[in-house]
Design a protein around this motif. Structure first.
Motif, short mmCIF file in Angstrom:
data_model
loop_
_atom_site.label_atom_id
_atom_site.label_comp_id
_atom_site.label_asym_id
_atom_site.label_seq_id
_atom_site.Cartn_x
_atom_site.Cartn_y
_atom_site.Cartn_z
N ASP A 47 0.83 -1.20 0.00
CA ASP A 47 0.00 0.00 0.00
C ASP A 47 0.86 1.24 0.00
O ASP A 47 1.95 1.25 0.59
CB ASP A 47 -0.89 0.02 1.25
N GLU A 48 0.36 2.30 -0.65
CA GLU A 48 1.06 3.57 -0.58
C GLU A 48 1.11 4.01 0.87
O GLU A 48 0.21 3.72 1.64
CB GLU A 48 0.31 4.63 -1.41
N GLY A 49 2.17 4.70 1.24
CA GLY A 49 2.31 5.16 2.60
C GLY A 49 2.92 4.14 3.53
O GLY A 49 2.99 4.34 4.74
N GLU A 50 3.38 3.03 2.98
CA GLU A 50 4.00 1.97 3.79
C GLU A 50 5.51 2.12 3.72
O GLU A 50 6.08 2.40 2.68
CB GLU A 50 3.58 0.62 3.20
N LYS A 51 6.18 1.96 4.84
CA LYS A 51 7.64 2.01 4.88
C LYS A 51 8.18 0.67 4.39
O LYS A 51 7.71 -0.38 4.82
CB LYS A 51 8.11 2.29 6.31
N LEU A 52 9.16 0.71 3.47
CA LEU A 52 9.66 -0.50 2.82
C LEU A 52 11.18 -0.50 2.75
O LEU A 52 11.83 0.52 2.93
CB LEU A 52 9.14 -0.57 1.38
N ILE A 53 11.71 -1.67 2.42
CA ILE A 53 13.12 -1.81 2.03
C ILE A 53 13.10 -2.21 0.57
O ILE A 53 12.36 -3.11 0.18
CB ILE A 53 13.82 -2.90 2.86
N ARG A 54 13.92 -1.53 -0.23
CA ARG A 54 13.99 -1.83 -1.67
C ARG A 54 15.39 -2.33 -2.00
O ARG A 54 16.39 -1.72 -1.65
CB ARG A 54 13.69 -0.56 -2.47
N LEU A 55 15.44 -3.47 -2.69
CA LEU A 55 16.69 -4.07 -3.15
C LEU A 55 16.69 -4.01 -4.67
O LEU A 55 15.74 -4.48 -5.30
CB LEU A 55 16.79 -5.52 -2.67
N ASP A 56 17.73 -3.41 -5.26
CA ASP A 56 17.82 -3.26 -6.71
C ASP A 56 19.10 -3.89 -7.23
O ASP A 56 20.13 -3.87 -6.56
CB ASP A 56 17.90 -1.78 -7.11
N ILE A 57 19.02 -4.39 -8.45
CA ILE A 57 20.20 -4.81 -9.19
C ILE A 57 20.08 -4.16 -10.56
O ILE A 57 19.01 -4.16 -11.16
CB ILE A 57 20.32 -6.35 -9.30
N MET A 58 21.17 -3.53 -11.02
CA MET A 58 21.11 -2.82 -12.30
C MET A 58 22.49 -2.74 -12.94
O MET A 58 23.50 -2.83 -12.25
CB MET A 58 20.55 -1.42 -12.09
N PRO A 59 22.51 -2.59 -14.26
CA PRO A 59 23.80 -2.42 -14.94
C PRO A 59 24.51 -1.18 -14.44
O PRO A 59 23.87 -0.22 -14.01
CB PRO A 59 23.42 -2.27 -16.41
N GLU A 60 25.85 -1.18 -14.50
CA GLU A 60 26.63 -0.03 -14.06
C GLU A 60 26.35 1.20 -14.92
O GLU A 60 26.27 2.30 -14.42
CB GLU A 60 28.12 -0.33 -14.13
N ASP A 61 26.23 0.99 -16.23
CA ASP A 61 26.01 2.10 -17.14
C ASP A 61 24.60 2.63 -17.00
O ASP A 61 23.68 1.90 -16.70
CB ASP A 61 26.23 1.66 -18.60
N LYS A 68 20.88 -6.99 -19.99
CA LYS A 68 20.93 -6.71 -18.55
C LYS A 68 19.81 -5.74 -18.19
O LYS A 68 19.89 -4.57 -18.52
CB LYS A 68 22.26 -6.06 -18.18
N GLU A 69 18.82 -6.23 -17.51
CA GLU A 69 17.74 -5.34 -17.12
C GLU A 69 17.72 -5.16 -15.61
O GLU A 69 18.20 -6.01 -14.87
CB GLU A 69 16.40 -5.85 -17.62
N GLN A 70 17.19 -4.05 -15.18
CA GLN A 70 17.09 -3.76 -13.77
C GLN A 70 16.02 -4.64 -13.13
O GLN A 70 14.98 -4.90 -13.73
CB GLN A 70 16.74 -2.29 -13.57
N LYS A 71 16.29 -5.09 -11.93
CA LYS A 71 15.30 -5.84 -11.16
C LYS A 71 15.19 -5.17 -9.80
O LYS A 71 16.17 -4.61 -9.30
CB LYS A 71 15.76 -7.29 -10.94
N GLU A 72 14.03 -5.25 -9.21
CA GLU A 72 13.84 -4.69 -7.88
C GLU A 72 12.96 -5.61 -7.06
O GLU A 72 12.16 -6.36 -7.61
CB GLU A 72 13.23 -3.30 -7.95
N CYS A 73 13.17 -5.55 -5.76
CA CYS A 73 12.40 -6.38 -4.84
C CYS A 73 12.13 -5.53 -3.60
O CYS A 73 12.99 -4.78 -3.16
CB CYS A 73 13.22 -7.61 -4.47
#
Length: 89
Positions: A47-61, A68-73
């Motif tokens: 839900d919007e307004g919720e505090k979260l932790i975001r983990l991302d993986i992405m190309p350096e460039d 190579k595409e960005q992923k998030e969790c």
């Protein structure tokens, strides 16, 4: 590839906690291991307004390779989990 952990405040503002660069294979392996290991705390929907932790993986460039595409969790927020994830990065 870069892996970063951010804290997402209730307002939606993102605060970078930690970032690191790894070789492509190692980055994907680490990202997969963390998302598997902490799968019980991931949030496929939130839900919007919720505090979260975001983990991302992405190309350096800035311009991503086609292969190579960005992923998030997103994870349910807790200081303990944030510390644990940060320790792995």
């Amino acid at each position: 590839m870069n892996i970063k952990i951010s804290k997402v405040e209730e307002s939606g503002q993102e605060v970078l906690v930690k970032s690191n660069t790894y070789e492509d294979d190692k980055a994907v392996e680490l990202y997969s291991r963390l998302t598997d290991e902490y799968a019980d705390q991931t949030l496929p929907f939130f839900d919007e307004g919720e505090k979260l932790i975001r983990l991302d993986i992405m190309p350096e460039d800035d311009v991503a390779d086609e292969n190579k595409e960005q992923k998030e969790c997103y994870f349910e927020y807790s200081d303990a989990l944030l510390d644990e994830l940060s320790a792995h990065i």
